[in-house]
Scaffold this motif. Structure first.
Motif, PDB file in Angstrom:
ATOM      1  N   SER B 142     -98.122  39.586 -21.656  1.00 24.50           N
ATOM      2  CA  SER B 142     -98.181  38.463 -22.584  1.00 24.50           C
ATOM      3  C   SER B 142     -98.161  37.153 -21.795  1.00 24.50           C
ATOM      4  O   SER B 142     -98.461  37.144 -20.608  1.00 24.50           O
ATOM      5  N   TRP B 143     -97.730  36.091 -22.427  1.00 24.30           N
ATOM      6  CA  TRP B 143     -97.863  34.769 -21.803  1.00 24.30           C
ATOM      7  C   TRP B 143     -97.138  34.619 -20.481  1.00 24.30           C
ATOM      8  O   TRP B 143     -97.474  33.749 -19.678  1.00 24.30           O
ATOM      9  N   GLN B 144     -96.153  35.493 -20.191  1.00 22.76           N
ATOM     10  CA  GLN B 144     -95.388  35.361 -18.938  1.00 22.76           C
ATOM     11  C   GLN B 144     -96.287  35.439 -17.705  1.00 22.76           C
ATOM     12  O   GLN B 144     -95.935  34.977 -16.634  1.00 22.76           O
ATOM     13  N   LEU B 146     -98.615  33.798 -17.028  1.00 22.42           N
ATOM     14  CA  LEU B 146     -98.957  32.445 -16.574  1.00 22.42           C
ATOM     15  C   LEU B 146     -98.071  31.997 -15.417  1.00 22.42           C
ATOM     16  O   LEU B 146     -98.389  31.044 -14.712  1.00 22.42           O
ATOM     17  N   GLY B 227     -93.517  42.156 -19.536  1.00 21.30           N
ATOM     18  CA  GLY B 227     -93.520  41.026 -20.454  1.00 21.30           C
ATOM     19  C   GLY B 227     -92.154  40.380 -20.575  1.00 21.30           C
ATOM     20  O   GLY B 227     -91.737  39.958 -21.641  1.00 21.30           O
ATOM     21  N   LEU B 229     -89.470  37.461 -19.202  1.00 21.06           N
ATOM     22  CA  LEU B 229     -89.389  36.185 -18.497  1.00 21.06           C
ATOM     23  C   LEU B 229     -88.207  36.231 -17.534  1.00 21.06           C
ATOM     24  O   LEU B 229     -87.070  36.391 -17.965  1.00 21.06           O
TER      25      LEU B 229
END
Lengths: 263, 264
Positions: B142-144, B146, B227, B229
């Motif tokens: 997922s966005w992690q 990035l 996923g 953080l």
């Protein structure tokens, strides 16, 4: 007698204004001291043994002792001396890769060293790629090499082989590329040592002509060679060093004569 | 050596150094892929093949209970491989360019730094392999993800620090070259690349906290496959280890580089 020591012909006709009193290379009471004891150590064991025995940092070797000289803009300056006299050390000081132990070395201007075989070249790459690599090492921009690429290839006379890996080249061909790259600009100082002696007779002549051209335009030439004849023919002034001591400096014929007598 | 206009000098120096750096990277690149049929594909294929071998061997022998084991292996391997290639090639870079160092005045740190950047480039290619495995196993981050550039920055700094350090020490003591190879092998096994962390005794897990590569690999897996953080503390640890290593390496390099010419 003084008449005999006159040069019969000048090697190069210089442009008016190519020479001046401006100092380009100044050596001021330069000592270069190497520590032989620690230089022979190549592994930790030896290091610790020496450390324990307190033998470290004692043996000194002076490669240059109190050497002072000045080279002016546009001069053709020779350095003579037998093997191990300190010529290479002197060149390294000029190039700025060594720093003097005492005294000071001042160099004003850009230096073009002729990078010898193997140093700035990669044998797997083609001549074209090597021109860019070598050029970058000498500080040329990519754009500058793009603009001058044709001239370099033409001067080195390798047009037909430019996309061949240079491991297939003869040593003379590589020397030609090295010379062509180093002299594509008009550097302030050109350092010529034994690197040039690999080319054939015709190419050596060509190099000499190019050097003359540069000198005529104000490049200072520092010429180091074993061959006294060559130094006599090319240089105006010379320095004779022996065992790290500047024995004599002055007009080339006098210095070379003294050097011949001395050895 | 006297320099006239200091500000002007540093700017043109920087430009020159950048030119040398990119010329050396392109040289290494051409050397590596010349005259091989698959060329650059090898950079992707190599980690894939290694992963297949390792996951086959270890899942057969040890039966670890790790979900998406091939992905677990390849992520650890390529990140660790980046650091080990970077440091091993940087290590000999000064000694190998001795003929240049003796002849021209050049920023010597360029040589080890260039090797790290070249290893980074190859790491980029092997990431493609990891992405292939992720697609195959249907694991999508997922966005992690990035945060990947942040991790890459940490590991690059860390590798540069080590590279600068051992390349400088290697000039004076060639023993370092032999020693480092052994150390890297030991380090490979001391980092959970193909085994799970909870396999280790508690005291070993404690010690593991001091292994920077453990933190980087864990961070990598967190953002790529779990996923998760990484915590602020974890970020601080990763950053701290990178910065300290980099500074130590740079300091040792700067302190010793003037003497290189006498020993290379």
């Amino acid at each position: 007698m003084a008449e005999d020591l006159q040069k019969s012909e000048t090697w190069v006709e210089k442009d008016p204004g190519a020479t001046s009193d401006e100092a380009v290379i100044v050596f001021d009471h330069v000592d270069m001291i190497f520590n032989i004891a620690s230089e022979q150590l190549n592994n930790l064991k030896e290091y610790f043994i020496k450390l324990v025995r307190r033998e470290l940092f004692f043996e000194e070797f002076k490669a240059l002792k109190d050497v002072s000289f000045t080279i002016h803009r546009g001069e053709v300056y020779g350095v003579v001396g037998s093997n191990g006299s300190g010529k290479s050390t002197l060149l390294k000081l000029v190039a700025g890769v060594l720093e003097p132990s005492n005294g000071s070395v001042t160099v004003n201007g850009t230096i073009a060293p002729i990078i010898e075989l193997g140093a700035g070249f990669d044998f797997e790459l083609t001549a074209r790629e090597n021109v860019y690599l070598n050029g970058a090492l000498l500080g040329y921009s990519k754009q500058f090499i793009n603009e001058n690429y044709e001239r370099i290839i033409d001067f080195a006379e390798i047009r037909d082989f430019q996309d061949m890996p240079i491991k297939n080249y003869s040593s003379g061909m590589v020397a030609r590329i090295a010379f062509a790259i180093a002299t594509v600009t008009t550097p302030d100082i050109l350092v010529v040592d034994e690197a040039l002696s690999v080319g054939d007779f015709r190419f050596q002549e060509k190099c000499e002509n190019r050097i003359k051209e540069l000198v005529a335009h104000g490049t200072t030439l520092l010429f180091v060679s074993h061959s006294i004849e060559q130094v006599e023919r090319v240089c105006e002034r010379a320095l004779w060093i022996e065992k790290g001591v500047a024995r004599m400096q002055g007009p080339v014929l006098e210095v070379c004569e003294a050097y011949r007598q001395g050895i | 050596m006297t320099t006239s206009a200091q500000g002007d000098m540093t700017r043109s120096e920087f430009k020159k150094n950048w030119g040398v750096l990119s010329a050396l990277v392109s040289k290494d690149f051409k050397r590596k892929y010349r005259r091989s049929v698959l060329g650059i594909v090898w950079s992707i294929l190599n980690p894939l093949l290694m992963m297949i071998i390792m996951s086959a061997v270890f899942s057969y022998m040890f039966k670890f209970n790790i979900e998406h084991f091939p992905l677990y292996v390849i992520l650890g391997n390529i990140l660790f491989g980046f650091m080990s290639t970077a440091t091993c090639t940087a290590m000999t870079s000064i000694v190998d360019s001795s003929s240049l160092i003796k002849k021209i005045r050049i920023e010597k740190a360029i040589f080890p730094v260039e090797k790290v950047i070249f290893a980074l480039l190859n790491f980029g290619f092997s990431l493609i392999a990891a992405v292939c495995v992720m697609i195959y196993l249907q694991v999508f981050p997922s966005w992690q993800v990035l945060l990947l550039p942040v991790l890459v920055l940490f590991v690059t700094l860390f590798s540069m620090g080590l590279g600068l350090l051992i390349s400088a020490l290697g000039v004076f003591f060639r023993d370092v070259f032999h020693l480092w190879e052994v150390l890297i092998t030991a380090w490979t096994y001391a980092t959970p690349l193909f085994y799970p962390m909870d396999l280790l005794e508690p005291w070993m897990q404690q010690i593991m906290q001091f292994n920077p590569m453990y933190h980087y690999v864990a961070y990598f897996r967190d953002i790529m496959m779990y996923g998760v953080l990484p915590s602020g503390m974890e970020h601080l640890i990763c950053l701290g280890m990178a910065v300290v290593t980099f500074l130590v390496g740079l300091l040792v390099f700067r302190k010793t580089e003037k003497k290189f010419i006498l020993y290379v």
